[in-house]
Design a protein around this motif. Structure first.
Motif, PDB file in Angstrom:
ATOM      1  N   UNK A  23       0.868  -1.315   0.001  1.00 35.29           N
ATOM      2  CA  UNK A  23       0.171   0.042  -0.082  1.00 35.29           C
ATOM      3  C   UNK A  23       0.796   1.407   0.142  1.00 35.29           C
ATOM      4  N   UNK A  24       1.932   1.173   0.738  1.00 39.60           N
ATOM      5  CA  UNK A  24       2.924   2.424   0.546  1.00 39.60           C
ATOM      6  C   UNK A  24       3.522   2.700  -0.910  1.00 39.60           C
ATOM      7  N   UNK A  25       3.470   1.625  -1.534  1.00 42.47           N
ATOM      8  CA  UNK A  25       3.824   1.630  -2.862  1.00 42.47           C
ATOM      9  C   UNK A  25       2.844   2.285  -3.813  1.00 42.47           C
ATOM     10  N   UNK A  41       2.664   5.960  -5.474  1.00 42.38           N
ATOM     11  CA  UNK A  41       2.153   6.081  -6.930  1.00 42.38           C
ATOM     12  C   UNK A  41       1.333   6.911  -7.294  1.00 42.38           C
ATOM     13  N   UNK A  42       0.339   7.093  -6.231  1.00 41.38           N
ATOM     14  CA  UNK A  42      -0.730   7.928  -6.658  1.00 41.38           C
ATOM     15  C   UNK A  42      -0.769   9.500  -5.979  1.00 41.38           C
ATOM     16  N   UNK A  43       0.212   9.544  -5.196  1.00 40.12           N
ATOM     17  CA  UNK A  43       0.199  11.009  -4.592  1.00 40.12           C
ATOM     18  C   UNK A  43       1.599  11.558  -4.462  1.00 40.12           C
ATOM     19  N   UNK A  46       9.720   2.866 -10.814  1.00 43.15           N
ATOM     20  CA  UNK A  46      10.180   1.497 -11.590  1.00 43.15           C
ATOM     21  C   UNK A  46      10.957   0.628 -10.699  1.00 43.15           C
ATOM     22  N   UNK A  47      11.832   1.084  -9.937  1.00 42.99           N
ATOM     23  CA  UNK A  47      12.576   0.136  -8.976  1.00 42.99           C
ATOM     24  C   UNK A  47      11.959  -0.501  -7.752  1.00 42.99           C
ATOM     25  N   UNK A  48      11.152   0.778  -7.137  1.00 46.14           N
ATOM     26  CA  UNK A  48      10.088   0.111  -6.156  1.00 46.14           C
ATOM     27  C   UNK A  48       9.187  -0.899  -6.569  1.00 46.14           C
TER      28      UNK A  48
END
Length: 115
Positions: free
Chosen positions: A49-51, A55-57, A74-76
């Motif tokens: 969810x952190x990812x 990505x969203x914010x 991309x790395x994450x």
């Protein structure tokens, strides 16, 4: 085989399942499983969810170029796959060393007492 018998050709009586479920060995097995699986699941969900939230914010952070066209996002994202395989590897190693021997011992004890 008489019709009043509780055993079936397919397996042990249903009462023996209740006995296993109520046994201290099974409670310990269930506790060991939960102590490993629940924290691992929580850890992975927080990471996932952190990812998603990044990505969203946090567009600028995720779009930051590390080298060439390789971005932080991309790395994450690739690390999501790595973490999934790492958790699977940890679980398999843990199960082989800790959980499966205890489960096998319980199964052997129960199967031996039914004969």
């Amino acid at each position: 085989m008489s019709s009043s018998r509780a055993d079936t050709a397919d397996g042990p009586r249903s009462e023996s399942y209740r006995e296993v479920q109520d046994s201290p060995e099974f409670a310990e097995l269930r506790s060991r499983f939960r102590k490993f699986v629940f924290p691992m699941t929580a850890l992975f969900l927080v990471w996932y969810f952190a990812y998603v939230l990044l990505g969203a914010y946090a567009h600028d952070f995720m779009a930051h170029k590390l080298w060439g066209n390789i971005t932080t996002g991309l790395v994450l994202g690739l690390l999501q796959f790595v973490s999934t395989f790492a958790i699977t590897l940890l679980y398999v190693r843990w199960a082989n060393r800790t959980f499966d021997p205890a489960a096998d011992a319980l199964a052997a004890r129960i199967e031996g007492s039914e004969r």
